[in-house]
Design a protein around this motif. Structure first.
Motif, PDB file in Angstrom:
ATOM      1  N   MET A   1     -39.364  19.063  -3.793  1.00  0.00           N
ATOM      2  CA  MET A   1     -39.314  18.117  -4.633  1.00  0.00           C
ATOM      3  C   MET A   1     -40.810  18.023  -5.255  1.00  0.00           C
ATOM      4  O   MET A   1     -41.020  17.982  -6.319  1.00  0.00           O
ATOM      5  N   GLY A   2     -41.939  18.043  -4.432  1.00  0.00           N
ATOM      6  CA  GLY A   2     -42.894  18.259  -4.885  1.00  0.00           C
ATOM      7  C   GLY A   2     -43.332  19.382  -6.096  1.00  0.00           C
ATOM      8  O   GLY A   2     -43.958  19.465  -6.897  1.00  0.00           O
ATOM      9  N   SER A   3     -42.756  20.309  -5.866  1.00  0.00           N
ATOM     10  CA  SER A   3     -42.836  21.603  -6.595  1.00  0.00           C
ATOM     11  C   SER A   3     -42.051  21.532  -7.737  1.00  0.00           C
ATOM     12  O   SER A   3     -42.673  21.718  -9.090  1.00  0.00           O
ATOM     13  N   GLU A   4     -41.025  20.759  -7.836  1.00  0.00           N
ATOM     14  CA  GLU A   4     -40.232  20.594  -9.008  1.00  0.00           C
ATOM     15  C   GLU A   4     -40.916  19.644  -9.751  1.00  0.00           C
ATOM     16  O   GLU A   4     -41.005  19.662 -11.036  1.00  0.00           O
ATOM     17  N   MET A   5     -41.590  18.460  -9.114  1.00  0.00           N
ATOM     18  CA  MET A   5     -42.228  17.703 -10.011  1.00  0.00           C
ATOM     19  C   MET A   5     -43.757  18.214 -10.861  1.00  0.00           C
ATOM     20  O   MET A   5     -44.000  17.919 -11.713  1.00  0.00           O
ATOM     21  N   ALA A   6     -44.088  19.270 -10.179  1.00  0.00           N
ATOM     22  CA  ALA A   6     -45.422  19.902 -10.341  1.00  0.00           C
ATOM     23  C   ALA A   6     -44.980  20.752 -11.832  1.00  0.00           C
ATOM     24  O   ALA A   6     -45.599  20.751 -12.753  1.00  0.00           O
ATOM     25  N   LEU A   7     -43.880  21.218 -11.583  1.00  0.00           N
ATOM     26  CA  LEU A   7     -43.418  22.439 -12.638  1.00  0.00           C
ATOM     27  C   LEU A   7     -42.956  21.305 -13.770  1.00  0.00           C
ATOM     28  O   LEU A   7     -43.325  21.651 -15.355  1.00  0.00           O
ATOM     29  N   ALA A   8     -42.253  20.072 -13.703  1.00  0.00           N
ATOM     30  CA  ALA A   8     -41.875  19.172 -14.564  1.00  0.00           C
ATOM     31  C   ALA A   8     -42.973  18.491 -15.259  1.00  0.00           C
ATOM     32  O   ALA A   8     -43.077  18.324 -16.568  1.00  0.00           O
ATOM     33  N   ARG A   9     -43.912  18.326 -14.650  1.00  0.00           N
ATOM     34  CA  ARG A   9     -45.112  17.846 -15.282  1.00  0.00           C
ATOM     35  C   ARG A   9     -45.933  18.750 -16.187  1.00  0.00           C
ATOM     36  O   ARG A   9     -46.959  18.204 -16.802  1.00  0.00           O
ATOM     37  N   LEU A  10     -45.841  19.904 -16.042  1.00  0.00           N
ATOM     38  CA  LEU A  10     -46.561  20.777 -17.007  1.00  0.00           C
ATOM     39  C   LEU A  10     -46.007  20.414 -18.344  1.00  0.00           C
ATOM     40  O   LEU A  10     -46.563  20.861 -19.179  1.00  0.00           O
ATOM     41  N   GLY A  11     -44.645  19.835 -18.403  1.00  0.00           N
ATOM     42  CA  GLY A  11     -44.077  19.357 -19.491  1.00  0.00           C
ATOM     43  C   GLY A  11     -45.066  18.331 -20.466  1.00  0.00           C
ATOM     44  O   GLY A  11     -45.400  18.561 -21.562  1.00  0.00           O
ATOM     45  N   VAL A  12     -45.716  17.563 -19.768  1.00  0.00           N
ATOM     46  CA  VAL A  12     -46.688  16.747 -20.110  1.00  0.00           C
ATOM     47  C   VAL A  12     -47.712  17.462 -20.814  1.00  0.00           C
ATOM     48  O   VAL A  12     -48.251  17.134 -22.046  1.00  0.00           O
ATOM     49  N   ALA A  13     -48.299  18.347 -20.124  1.00  0.00           N
ATOM     50  CA  ALA A  13     -49.599  19.236 -20.819  1.00  0.00           C
ATOM     51  C   ALA A  13     -49.111  19.916 -21.992  1.00  0.00           C
ATOM     52  O   ALA A  13     -49.755  19.985 -23.080  1.00  0.00           O
ATOM     53  N   THR A  14     -47.709  20.554 -21.619  1.00  0.00           N
ATOM     54  CA  THR A  14     -47.098  21.368 -22.905  1.00  0.00           C
ATOM     55  C   THR A  14     -47.068  20.530 -24.198  1.00  0.00           C
ATOM     56  O   THR A  14     -47.339  20.815 -25.375  1.00  0.00           O
ATOM     57  N   CYS A  15     -46.616  19.120 -23.916  1.00  0.00           N
ATOM     58  CA  CYS A  15     -46.502  18.299 -25.060  1.00  0.00           C
ATOM     59  C   CYS A  15     -47.777  17.882 -25.577  1.00  0.00           C
ATOM     60  O   CYS A  15     -48.089  18.083 -26.859  1.00  0.00           O
ATOM     61  N   MET A  16     -48.814  17.744 -24.844  1.00  0.00           N
ATOM     62  CA  MET A  16     -49.956  17.387 -25.362  1.00  0.00           C
ATOM     63  C   MET A  16     -50.840  18.266 -26.314  1.00  0.00           C
ATOM     64  O   MET A  16     -51.366  18.102 -27.207  1.00  0.00           O
ATOM     65  N   ILE A  17     -50.480  19.534 -25.808  1.00  0.00           N
ATOM     66  CA  ILE A  17     -51.080  20.724 -26.456  1.00  0.00           C
ATOM     67  C   ILE A  17     -50.162  21.206 -27.941  1.00  0.00           C
ATOM     68  O   ILE A  17     -50.789  21.182 -28.938  1.00  0.00           O
ATOM     69  N   PHE A  18     -48.600  21.138 -27.721  1.00  0.00           N
ATOM     70  CA  PHE A  18     -48.145  21.710 -28.909  1.00  0.00           C
ATOM     71  C   PHE A  18     -47.789  20.453 -29.774  1.00  0.00           C
ATOM     72  O   PHE A  18     -47.218  20.967 -30.951  1.00  0.00           O
ATOM     73  N   SER A  19     -47.564  19.163 -29.483  1.00  0.00           N
ATOM     74  CA  SER A  19     -47.071  18.504 -30.334  1.00  0.00           C
ATOM     75  C   SER A  19     -48.095  18.242 -31.477  1.00  0.00           C
ATOM     76  O   SER A  19     -47.355  18.344 -32.776  1.00  0.00           O
ATOM     77  N   PRO A  20     -49.515  17.944 -31.391  1.00  0.00           N
ATOM     78  CA  PRO A  20     -50.371  17.989 -32.623  1.00  0.00           C
ATOM     79  C   PRO A  20     -50.315  19.303 -33.114  1.00  0.00           C
ATOM     80  O   PRO A  20     -50.222  19.129 -34.526  1.00  0.00           O
ATOM     81  N   PHE A  21     -50.256  20.312 -32.474  1.00  0.00           N
ATOM     82  CA  PHE A  21     -50.153  21.619 -32.944  1.00  0.00           C
ATOM     83  C   PHE A  21     -48.968  21.985 -33.984  1.00  0.00           C
ATOM     84  O   PHE A  21     -49.411  22.337 -35.373  1.00  0.00           O
ATOM     85  N   PHE A  22     -47.870  21.507 -33.708  1.00  0.00           N
ATOM     86  CA  PHE A  22     -46.687  21.702 -34.848  1.00  0.00           C
ATOM     87  C   PHE A  22     -46.768  20.633 -35.930  1.00  0.00           C
ATOM     88  O   PHE A  22     -46.416  20.859 -36.947  1.00  0.00           O
ATOM     89  N   ALA A  23     -47.270  19.359 -35.508  1.00  0.00           N
ATOM     90  CA  ALA A  23     -47.281  18.327 -36.533  1.00  0.00           C
ATOM     91  C   ALA A  23     -48.531  18.605 -37.542  1.00  0.00           C
ATOM     92  O   ALA A  23     -48.225  18.524 -38.793  1.00  0.00           O
ATOM     93  N   ARG A  24     -49.503  19.628 -37.245  1.00  0.00           N
ATOM     94  CA  ARG A  24     -50.535  19.894 -38.088  1.00  0.00           C
ATOM     95  C   ARG A  24     -50.450  21.369 -38.763  1.00  0.00           C
ATOM     96  O   ARG A  24     -51.292  21.741 -39.340  1.00  0.00           O
ATOM     97  N   LEU A  25     -49.143  22.250 -38.379  1.00  0.00           N
ATOM     98  CA  LEU A  25     -49.159  23.603 -38.442  1.00  0.00           C
ATOM     99  C   LEU A  25     -49.293  23.689 -39.989  1.00  0.00           C
ATOM    100  O   LEU A  25     -48.578  22.977 -40.750  1.00  0.00           O
ATOM    101  N   GLY A  26     -50.041  24.805 -40.422  1.00  0.00           N
ATOM    102  CA  GLY A  26     -50.248  25.196 -42.015  1.00  0.00           C
ATOM    103  C   GLY A  26     -50.996  24.223 -42.637  1.00  0.00           C
ATOM    104  O   GLY A  26     -50.871  24.343 -43.804  1.00  0.00           O
ATOM    105  N   GLY A  27     -51.763  23.218 -42.118  1.00  0.00           N
ATOM    106  CA  GLY A  27     -52.413  22.486 -43.010  1.00  0.00           C
ATOM    107  C   GLY A  27     -51.853  21.081 -43.388  1.00  0.00           C
ATOM    108  O   GLY A  27     -52.516  20.386 -44.024  1.00  0.00           O
ATOM    109  N   GLU A  28     -50.584  21.107 -43.336  1.00  0.00           N
ATOM    110  CA  GLU A  28     -49.776  20.072 -43.818  1.00  0.00           C
ATOM    111  C   GLU A  28     -49.033  19.102 -42.620  1.00  0.00           C
ATOM    112  O   GLU A  28     -48.485  20.078 -41.627  1.00  0.00           O
ATOM    113  N   VAL A  29     -49.276  17.962 -42.623  1.00  0.00           N
ATOM    114  CA  VAL A  29     -48.714  17.081 -41.404  1.00  0.00           C
ATOM    115  C   VAL A  29     -47.364  16.770 -41.418  1.00  0.00           C
ATOM    116  O   VAL A  29     -46.845  16.329 -42.640  1.00  0.00           O
TER     117      VAL A  29
END
Length: 539
Positions: free
Chosen positions: A183-211
């Motif tokens: 259970m701890g391992s499942e939650m650890a991997l799942a929570r990487l989703g939070v970090a992935t979201c924080m990194i890539f959501s702004p990345f895709f929103a601003r991709l190419g210089g156009e929001v």
């Protein structure tokens, strides 16, 4: 009967952990979509006109049907009657449908459409719900936020159904084995989703210089398609397991409403459920505002547009380093040779320092908060293994609550003191976020494996459903409350990066205090009634 015939997929460590990986990857994708708009709250206000109230109301809508239509209760019944594999695929499909609706709501195509007009003119007053003050919509709420809320409600039904299904699936495959570690391992991997979201959501929103905020949501939709595929593969594996064992729990021991009495009369269950809602209400709603809170409290200066730190490639590099932190730290828990163990741990720590340096150079609140789950990935397996072999689950709940209180008070009172100090503010932010992540690993690693000790095996699905339903009340209420408190304590503030977050943070710290008191009471009840929460899972 020979030993070869008796051996099942569940007896194979490789197959057990493969089943866990499939479930964890599906949750990983759902965690990304859950907070897909959180790191771009400022862009939602600038491009879609969502103020803090609209943003908070939409974010809270995720669990509205689970709470007020009692969908989670029905999900638990479906799980108990239909089994893990059917419910896993169903939950993934429901999440995908809701995600597609939410994506369309924030696209340019929705603006000016017939749906836009309809949602603008309707759902401004919901009888009974408005009188009770719990309506998921309000007059003046942007049409795109209303329609997104509808999609998010559907997604939320599938997401919470997936949560209880994964918990039940882990019990099925790991009971009597390394269940807390799983259970701890499942939650650890799942929570990487939070970090992935924080990194890539702004990345895709601003991709190419156009929001374009819809690109971020589309990224989440694609991942949920992958999640659906993962659950289908799990369906096949689970079917083979049942064929080997002859298990058919939904047929041999069908769910009865009267069985809920076993759950509701357990004082230990109620203490765990209330502690869960208080603790998680101080974490998940905070995640939805954390990036904006950092933007408001840190002295961040965008790097030069032509520098490496402002380029798109730095996002990819930083994410790869994040994966190294997580993979090396996680793998170090399973090494028997000291040289290998500490070597991997050293690589993980070095990569973490590198990641933090890059986040500072990027001057990005999103990249700074993305460090949140990394320490959790490192220590959650350790904590899970400790609970399996040594116990002390209730004590871990108390410690997790103490850390939670300290972190929110630090954000409220200490971090603002460093505004103007570029290095000091970011350092305090990183340290506090990492400790909060550690707190977030203490609680799941000890709380979820404790549920099977409180109720009969045949109603575990319903027990998880009831806990999740109670938890969802907080997850619906507090994003909305944070938005309202922000608007009321920041009158006339138009800049979304100039808000004062002291009042919401104090409110979240108060939840931690209440969770701490319940944790201490749970220790007393456990000792008096011999529930076994402080005892190891493996005996």
């Amino acid at each position: 009967m020979t030993q070869a015939i008796q051996k099942t997929l569940r007896d194979s460590a490789g197959m057990r952990w493969t089943a866990l990986l499939l479930l964890a990857l599906a949750m990983f994708c759902s965690y990304i979509f859950m907070d897909i708009l959180s790191p771009i709250k400022d862009l939602m206000q600038e491009t879609r006109g969502w103020d803090s109230l609209a943003f908070g109301t939409m974010q809270g809508s995720e669990v509205f049907l689970n709470v007020f239509a009692f969908f989670l209760i029905f999900a638990g019944i479906i799980l108990d009657k239909m089994g893990v594999r059917f419910t896993a695929v169903l939950s993934a499909a429901v999440m995908l449908i809701g995600a597609i609706i939410k994506w369309y709501a924030v696209t340019e195509s929705f603006a000016g459409s017939g749906l836009d007009t309809w949602f603008t003119e309707n759902l401004n007053y919901i009888p009974v719900f408005d009188e009770l003050g719990v309506s998921p919509f309000y007059e003046g709420m942007p049409a795109s936020a209303k329609f997104a809320a509808c999609g998010f409600m559907i997604f939320g039904c599938g997401c919470e159904m997936a949560g209880i299904t994964v918990s039940r699936g882990i019990v099925k495959w790991f009971k009597g084995r390394e269940m807390a570690l799983a259970m701890g391992s499942e939650m650890a991997l799942a929570r990487l989703g939070v970090a992935t979201c924080m990194i890539f959501s702004p990345f895709f929103a601003r991709l190419g210089g156009e929001v374009s905020v819809s690109r971020s949501v589309a990224f989440g939709v694609v991942l949920l398609c992958i999640a659906l595929i993962m659950t289908i593969v799990y369906f096949v594996m689970d079917s083979k397991l049942d064929a080997q064992t002859g298990e058919a729990e939904e047929k041999d021991d069908p769910f009865k409403i009267s069985d809920l009495g076993q759950i509701l009369t357990s004082s230990g269950f109620w203490l765990v459920a209330l502690l869960c809602v208080l603790y998680y209400s101080a974490i998940f709603p905070f995640q939805k505002y954390a990036v904006n809170m950092l933007q408001c409290n840190l002295d961040l200066t965008e790097p030069a547009a032509d520098s490496f730190w402002a380029s798109s490639s730095v996002t990819i590099v930083q994410y790869i380093i994040m994966l190294i932190v997580a993979a090396a730290g996680f793998a170090s828990n399973f090494q028997k040779k000291p040289a290998t163990k500490y070597g991997l741990l050293g690589i993980s720590i070095l990569a973490l320092v590198t990641y933090c340096y890059m986040g500072f150079m990027r001057q990005s609140a999103e990249a700074i908060f993305a460090v949140f789950p990394l320490l959790a990935v490192l220590i959650t397996p350790i904590l899970g293994s400790y609970v399996d072999h040594k116990g002390k689950a209730a004590s871990m709940l108390v410690l997790g609550s103490l850390l939670l209180i300290g972190c929110h008070l630090t954000f409220a009172f200490v971090l603002p003191l460093f505004e103007g100090s570029a290095v000091g503010g970011v350092a305090i932010a990183y340290l506090t976020i990492l400790v909060l992540g550690a707190s977030f690993s203490l609680v799941p690693a000890s709380l979820w494996p404790s549920v099977p000790k409180l109720v009969d095996a045949k109603v575990i699905g319903s027990a998880y459903a009831l806990i999740f339903w109670i938890q969802n009340i907080g997850l619906w209420l507090f994003p909305l409350l944070i938005g309202k408190v922000l608007d009321q304590t920041n009158p006339g503030v138009e800049d979304p990066t100039k808000l004062n977050y002291t009042a919401p943070l104090l409110m979240l710290a108060a939840l931690g205090v209440a969770a701490l008191l319940l944790g201490l009471l749970l220790k007393v009840v456990d000792k008096k009634k011999h529930i076994g929460l402080e005892e190891p899972n493996i005996k």
